[in-house]
Design an enzyme around this catalytic site. Structure first.
Site, PDB file in Angstrom:
ATOM      1  N   LYS A  48      14.774  14.635  73.046  1.00 17.33           N
ATOM      2  CA  LYS A  48      13.312  14.398  72.456  1.00 17.33           C
ATOM      3  C   LYS A  48      13.496  15.209  71.081  1.00 17.33           C
ATOM      4  O   LYS A  48      14.374  15.983  70.976  1.00 17.33           O
ATOM      5  CB  LYS A  48      12.130  14.927  73.222  1.00 17.33           C
ATOM      6  CG  LYS A  48      12.429  16.250  73.503  1.00 17.33           C
ATOM      7  CD  LYS A  48      11.408  16.942  74.709  1.00 17.33           C
ATOM      8  CE  LYS A  48      11.386  18.318  75.044  1.00 17.33           C
ATOM      9  NZ  LYS A  48      10.662  18.660  76.096  1.00 17.33           N
ATOM     10  N   ARG A 142      -0.131  21.681  83.204  1.00 17.91           N
ATOM     11  CA  ARG A 142       0.096  20.871  82.108  1.00 17.91           C
ATOM     12  C   ARG A 142       0.065  19.325  82.459  1.00 17.91           C
ATOM     13  O   ARG A 142      -1.120  18.766  82.364  1.00 17.91           O
ATOM     14  CB  ARG A 142       1.445  21.050  81.391  1.00 17.91           C
ATOM     15  CG  ARG A 142       1.432  20.663  80.008  1.00 17.91           C
ATOM     16  CD  ARG A 142       2.977  20.808  79.099  1.00 17.91           C
ATOM     17  NE  ARG A 142       4.169  20.551  79.965  1.00 17.91           N
ATOM     18  CZ  ARG A 142       5.000  20.819  79.050  1.00 17.91           C
ATOM     19  NH1 ARG A 142       5.315  21.423  78.183  1.00 17.91           N
ATOM     20  NH2 ARG A 142       6.367  20.158  79.977  1.00 17.91           N
ATOM     21  N   TYR A 275       7.636  34.237  44.282  1.00 13.73           N
ATOM     22  CA  TYR A 275       6.413  34.235  44.590  1.00 13.73           C
ATOM     23  C   TYR A 275       5.631  35.592  44.869  1.00 13.73           C
ATOM     24  O   TYR A 275       6.361  36.214  45.760  1.00 13.73           O
ATOM     25  CB  TYR A 275       5.684  33.189  45.484  1.00 13.73           C
ATOM     26  CG  TYR A 275       5.942  31.663  45.001  1.00 13.73           C
ATOM     27  CD1 TYR A 275       5.125  31.251  44.058  1.00 13.73           C
ATOM     28  CD2 TYR A 275       6.618  30.701  45.766  1.00 13.73           C
ATOM     29  CE1 TYR A 275       5.221  29.899  43.741  1.00 13.73           C
ATOM     30  CE2 TYR A 275       6.684  29.508  45.277  1.00 13.73           C
ATOM     31  CZ  TYR A 275       6.049  28.977  44.206  1.00 13.73           C
ATOM     32  OH  TYR A 275       5.930  27.771  43.739  1.00 13.73           O
ATOM     33  N   MET A 324       9.307  26.303  49.472  1.00 13.73           N
ATOM     34  CA  MET A 324       9.335  24.937  50.116  1.00 13.73           C
ATOM     35  C   MET A 324      10.882  24.025  49.878  1.00 13.73           C
ATOM     36  O   MET A 324      11.268  23.913  50.943  1.00 13.73           O
ATOM     37  CB  MET A 324       8.141  23.895  49.801  1.00 13.73           C
ATOM     38  CG  MET A 324       8.259  22.712  50.530  1.00 13.73           C
ATOM     39  SD  MET A 324       7.157  21.388  49.605  1.00 13.73           S
ATOM     40  CE  MET A 324       5.532  22.262  50.281  1.00 13.73           C
TER      41      MET A 324
HETATM   42  C1  LIG Z   1      11.537  19.518  77.100  1.00  7.92           C
HETATM   43  C2  LIG Z   1      11.670  19.509  78.173  1.00  7.92           C
HETATM   44  C3  LIG Z   1      12.612  19.672  79.105  1.00  7.92           C
HETATM   45  C4  LIG Z   1      13.945  20.301  78.448  1.00  7.92           C
HETATM   46  O1  LIG Z   1      13.813  21.790  78.345  1.00  7.92           O
HETATM   47  P1  LIG Z   1      14.925  22.485  77.857  1.00  7.92           P
HETATM   48  O2  LIG Z   1      14.311  24.022  78.226  1.00  7.92           O
HETATM   49  O3  LIG Z   1      15.230  22.462  76.591  1.00  7.92           O
HETATM   50  O4  LIG Z   1      16.052  22.439  78.699  1.00  7.92           O
HETATM   51  C5  LIG Z   1      12.720  19.348  80.546  1.00  7.92           C
HETATM   52  N1  LIG Z   1      11.707  18.771  81.081  1.00  7.92           N
HETATM   53  C6  LIG Z   1      10.525  18.737  80.337  1.00  7.92           C
HETATM   54  C7  LIG Z   1       9.343  18.206  81.375  1.00  7.92           C
HETATM   55  C8  LIG Z   1      10.357  18.851  79.027  1.00  7.92           C
HETATM   56  O5  LIG Z   1       9.137  18.741  78.262  1.00  7.92           O
END
Ligand SMILES: *Cc1c(COP(=O)(O)O)cnc(C)c1O
Length: 383
Positions: A48, A142, A275, A324
């Site tokens: 992701k 969650r 700045y 930036m």
């Molecule tokens: C992002 C995520 C992971 C991976 O987590 P890491 O700590 O980076 O290994 C695993 N399971 C879920 C549900 C996640 O959202």
């Protein structure tokens, strides 16, 4: 994030600031992680957020090349992009996808997380055959069907349009070895297995089971699951520096961030720089300007000496506020710094202060956030 072909030559893509990704280290980490899992457990590579800033397409195709067959993304769009880039393995969408996109899930053969019971019913009502993993909430609160709601979990397995090929939970403090956190995690694990046993008792064939992310694997390696969903460990770094884990793994950082000095100037004793006049020269100072800033994902919280970069093998503190598109290094006393020289902001192996966990800690965050926020303006080069 632009992804371009590897070319170690000095070229336009290395002209300003860039990310280098070591596919060799990535493949090494995948092998080490796979070897650290119990027999029968497979690596589900979490890619992701552009594979935590490493470039999702390139990372996924490299991992497929070393035998990884399962991936996880946060959104359906991330999954579709991977399919369009030719990824063949299983792709699990971890977040909610609008039920009216069921046809897209089917067309791209994405596996959708059932984030709660109402969602599962709504997705089922679309009448489109969709592969799904049922998420169970064992205490993180969650996403997921509460582990106490056995009847809801059971009902999901009977839904006509959904093929439930996995069931999983998420451990919310598996990174901590504090006794109360360990007790909490063990309770999460126990609740999850109790639900699975109850479902099996109702004649349901339990599909693929998973619960560990990186820290779950580091600290609870004995859990016999079908997958471990590994993100940050795959990229070769812990979330924070010096963390204790039960299992020690030989992982290598995959990503570096580098920038070329735009110019070097002297700031005279008593003069200001940047700045807010936050930097004032206590003596005549040599300042090198780097063409990279918070617009590229370098945290502004590293301003005024909290951040450092490696240049000519030495450690130079950030001077004044990170802008930036630019930041300044105090290179006073470092010989011969000139325009075009390369400074390393993240992951110079010879300078532990630049490791992703250390930089993230100095910025008040964790490696996961630092890496996933690296901006699309940085060319991504594989080495
Ligand atoms: C992002 C995520 C992971 C991976 O987590 P890491 O700590 O980076 O290994 C695993 N399971 C879920 C549900 C996640 O959202």
């Amino acid at each position: 994030m632009r992804e371009e072909n590897a070319n170690p030559a000095r070229d336009a893509r290395r002209e300003r600031a860039y990310i280098e990704v070591s596919l060799g280290n990535l493949a090494h980490n995948a092998k080490v992680l796979q070897a650290a899992m119990p027999p029968g457990c497979q690596l589900m590579a979490v890619v992701k957020a552009q594979a935590y800033g490493h470039g999702a397409a390139r990372v996924a195709s490299c991992l497929e090349g070393v035998g990884v067959k399962a991936f996880a993304v946060a959104t359906a769009d991330e999954g579709i992009a991977l399919r369009e880039d030719g990824v063949k393995g299983e792709i699990l969408v971890l977040g909610r996808t609008s039920p009216d996109r069921a046809k897209e899930l089917e067309r791209h053969s994405l596996t959708q997380t059932l984030v709660d019971f109402d969602y599962a019913k709504e997705l089922d009502r679309q009448g489109v055959p969709v592969k799904a993993h049922l998420k169970i909430d064992t205490g993180m609160h969650r996403l997921g069907v509460p582990c106490e709601s056995q009847e809801e979990a059971e009902a999901v397995f009977g839904m006509k349009s959904l093929t439930v090929c996995g069931v999983y939970t998420h451990l919310c403090c598996s990174d901590s070895l504090r006794p109360d956190d360990v007790a909490f995690t063990r309770e999460q694990i126990r609740k999850f297995y109790r639900l699975l046993d109850a479902l099996a008792g109702k004649g349901i064939t339990i599909p693929k089971v998973h619960m560990q992310s990186s820290y779950g694997l580091w600290n609870y390696p004995e859990l016999a699951c079908d997958y471990a969903r590994v993100g940050i460990a795959l990229y070769g770094v812990p979330s924070a520096p010096g963390e204790r884990t039960r299992q020690k793994l030989d992982l290598r950082p995959v990503l570096s961030v580098k920038a070329r000095v735009a110019l070097v100037r002297t700031v005279k004793k008593g003069e200001y720089m940047g700045y807010g006049r936050e930097f004032q020269a206590k003596e005549d100072c040599q300042i090198a300007i780097l063409p990279i800033g918070y617009g590229d994902g370098i945290p502004r919280s590293l301003s005024c000496g909290r951040g450092v970069a490696s240049i000519h093998g030495k450690c130079a503190p950030f001077a004044g506020l990170v802008c930036m598109d630019q930041l300044a290094l105090d290179v006073t006393g470092i010989e011969g710094v000139a325009p075009g020289d390369v400074a390393t902001l993240i992951n110079d192996a010879k300078n532990p202060g630049t490791s992703a966990p250390e930089v993230a800690k100095r910025a008040g965050s964790i490696s996961n956030e630092l890496l996933s926020r690296l901006g699309p303006r940085l060319p991504l080069l594989t080495v």
